[in-house]
Design a protein around this motif. Structure first.
Motif, PDB file in Angstrom:
ATOM      1  N   GLU A 146       0.740  -1.276   0.190  1.00 28.45           N
ATOM      2  CA  GLU A 146      -0.037  -0.052  -0.010  1.00 28.45           C
ATOM      3  C   GLU A 146       0.789   1.260   0.113  1.00 28.45           C
ATOM      4  O   GLU A 146       0.341   2.356  -0.464  1.00 28.45           O
ATOM      5  N   HIS A 147       2.006   1.293   0.561  1.00 28.68           N
ATOM      6  CA  HIS A 147       3.040   2.332   0.585  1.00 28.68           C
ATOM      7  C   HIS A 147       3.345   2.446  -0.996  1.00 28.68           C
ATOM      8  O   HIS A 147       3.377   3.973  -1.570  1.00 28.68           O
ATOM      9  N   TRP A 148       3.617   1.530  -1.584  1.00 31.68           N
ATOM     10  CA  TRP A 148       4.052   1.629  -2.887  1.00 31.68           C
ATOM     11  C   TRP A 148       3.091   2.179  -3.984  1.00 31.68           C
ATOM     12  O   TRP A 148       3.261   3.224  -4.765  1.00 31.68           O
ATOM     13  N   ALA A 149       1.776   1.745  -3.540  1.00 33.72           N
ATOM     14  CA  ALA A 149       0.586   2.029  -4.286  1.00 33.72           C
ATOM     15  C   ALA A 149       0.453   3.635  -4.123  1.00 33.72           C
ATOM     16  O   ALA A 149       0.040   4.356  -5.097  1.00 33.72           O
ATOM     17  N   ALA A 150       0.589   4.316  -2.979  1.00 31.72           N
ATOM     18  CA  ALA A 150       0.344   5.451  -2.643  1.00 31.72           C
ATOM     19  C   ALA A 150       1.397   6.204  -3.279  1.00 31.72           C
ATOM     20  O   ALA A 150       1.175   7.373  -3.947  1.00 31.72           O
ATOM     21  N   TYR A 151       2.812   5.902  -3.376  1.00 28.83           N
ATOM     22  CA  TYR A 151       3.953   6.727  -3.805  1.00 28.83           C
ATOM     23  C   TYR A 151       3.709   6.679  -5.506  1.00 28.83           C
ATOM     24  O   TYR A 151       3.938   7.670  -6.136  1.00 28.83           O
ATOM     25  N   GLU A 152       3.166   5.777  -6.095  1.00 28.49           N
ATOM     26  CA  GLU A 152       3.042   5.390  -7.463  1.00 28.49           C
ATOM     27  C   GLU A 152       2.050   6.374  -7.958  1.00 28.49           C
ATOM     28  O   GLU A 152       2.165   7.101  -8.981  1.00 28.49           O
ATOM     29  N   ALA A 153       0.688   6.662  -7.066  1.00 27.76           N
ATOM     30  CA  ALA A 153      -0.244   7.493  -7.526  1.00 27.76           C
ATOM     31  C   ALA A 153       0.197   8.679  -7.444  1.00 27.76           C
ATOM     32  O   ALA A 153      -0.103   9.566  -8.250  1.00 27.76           O
ATOM     33  N   LEU A 154       1.057   9.283  -6.459  1.00 24.86           N
ATOM     34  CA  LEU A 154       1.451  10.719  -6.377  1.00 24.86           C
ATOM     35  C   LEU A 154       2.550  10.773  -7.548  1.00 24.86           C
ATOM     36  O   LEU A 154       2.639  11.799  -8.278  1.00 24.86           O
ATOM     37  N   ALA A 155       3.566  10.020  -7.952  1.00 25.39           N
ATOM     38  CA  ALA A 155       4.346   9.926  -9.018  1.00 25.39           C
ATOM     39  C   ALA A 155       3.795  10.184 -10.326  1.00 25.39           C
ATOM     40  O   ALA A 155       4.345  10.880 -10.915  1.00 25.39           O
ATOM     41  N   GLU A 156       2.539   9.793 -10.413  1.00 28.05           N
ATOM     42  CA  GLU A 156       1.642   9.608 -11.816  1.00 28.05           C
ATOM     43  C   GLU A 156       0.921  11.125 -11.961  1.00 28.05           C
ATOM     44  O   GLU A 156       0.627  11.518 -13.207  1.00 28.05           O
ATOM     45  N   ASP A 157       1.007  11.806 -10.622  1.00 25.61           N
ATOM     46  CA  ASP A 157      -0.018  13.018 -10.671  1.00 25.61           C
ATOM     47  C   ASP A 157       1.027  14.074 -11.653  1.00 25.61           C
ATOM     48  O   ASP A 157       2.157  14.254 -11.306  1.00 25.61           O
ATOM     49  N   PRO A 158       0.377  14.580 -12.773  1.00 30.99           N
ATOM     50  CA  PRO A 158       0.990  15.802 -13.572  1.00 30.99           C
ATOM     51  C   PRO A 158       1.407  16.956 -13.094  1.00 30.99           C
ATOM     52  O   PRO A 158       1.986  17.637 -13.251  1.00 30.99           O
ATOM     53  N   GLU A 159       0.565  17.234 -11.945  1.00 27.55           N
ATOM     54  CA  GLU A 159       0.855  18.624 -11.159  1.00 27.55           C
ATOM     55  C   GLU A 159       2.054  18.761 -10.748  1.00 27.55           C
ATOM     56  O   GLU A 159       2.736  17.884 -10.075  1.00 27.55           O
ATOM     57  N   PRO A 160       2.863  19.831 -10.871  1.00 29.61           N
ATOM     58  CA  PRO A 160       4.311  20.145 -10.499  1.00 29.61           C
ATOM     59  C   PRO A 160       4.213  19.847  -8.805  1.00 29.61           C
ATOM     60  O   PRO A 160       5.294  19.608  -8.210  1.00 29.61           O
ATOM     61  N   SER A 161       3.335  20.096  -8.225  1.00 24.54           N
ATOM     62  CA  SER A 161       3.238  20.105  -6.720  1.00 24.54           C
ATOM     63  C   SER A 161       3.077  18.807  -6.186  1.00 24.54           C
ATOM     64  O   SER A 161       3.344  18.589  -5.047  1.00 24.54           O
ATOM     65  N   ALA A 162       3.057  17.755  -7.268  1.00 26.96           N
ATOM     66  CA  ALA A 162       3.012  16.207  -6.644  1.00 26.96           C
ATOM     67  C   ALA A 162       4.458  15.917  -6.018  1.00 26.96           C
ATOM     68  O   ALA A 162       4.272  15.106  -5.206  1.00 26.96           O
TER      69      ALA A 162
END
Length: 188
Positions: free
Chosen positions: A70-86
């Motif tokens: 679940e940690h990796w899933a949350a990291y991956e979701a944020l890494a895929e967010d195209p916003e510069p603030s991600a």
């Protein structure tokens, strides 16, 4: 003689429920007692025997990988967010998870020592790179900041966490340690 209700062995029908209980218990036990907590404590907290635990997860590392997916899933979701603030949100999540659950880092260290094919560090580098590039391009972080700097800073967080004799004020000590370099965004 009064009739007593016997516990019915549900066998394979209970497998999914047992697995969920083991993962929930391991998440709690690892958070409270660290990665090297006795697996008997996990089994007891899950309400299953050790044989059931080992049937689902033959090794401590396999259990930890499942817990920390679940940690990796949350990291991956944020890494895929195209916003510069991600990048800032990803960085704060990595720091928070390191503070809250040092067992995750201990699992990574154990995997690095025992699993020759484990790619946790490279996986984290790959996650950090794109959002960091977007943050640099948007002027949100110092252009001198590199993925290696972020990885080093995360190691510093781990060091502060495991070397702190008192958990009170831990977040403040981590923030102070990270602010000394000035390259990373503040954790507020």
């Amino acid at each position: 003689m009064p009739h007593s209700e016997a516990t019915i062995n549900r066998g394979p029908a209970a497998a999914a429920e047992n697995r969920r209980a083991i993962l929930a218990a391991a998440r709690t036990v690892f958070a409270e007692r660290g990665y090297h907590a006795p697996l008997s404590a996990v089994a007891k907290a899950a309400g299953v025997g050790q044989g059931v635990l080992y049937r689902h997860f033959p090794t401590r590392l396999q259990l930890a990988f499942a817990v920390f997916d679940e940690h990796w899933a949350a990291y991956e979701a944020l890494a895929e967010d195209p916003e510069p603030s991600a990048f800032g949100r990803l960085w704060r999540l990595v720091v928070d998870r390191t503070i809250e659950n040092v067992a995750f880092v201990e699992m990574v260290l154990d995997a690095r020592r025992t699993e020759t094919e484990y790619d946790g560090a490279e996986r984290m580098r790959a996650l950090i790179g794109p959002p960091l590039e977007r943050a640099v391009a948007a002027g949100l972080v110092d252009p001198a900041l590199t993925v290696d700097d972020v990885m080093l800073a995360q190691q510093m967080v781990y060091g502060v966490v495991v070397c702190s004799p008192d958990p009170a004020g831990l977040r403040e000590r981590v923030a102070r340690a990270l602010s000394t370099g000035g390259l990373l965004p503040p954790l507020t």
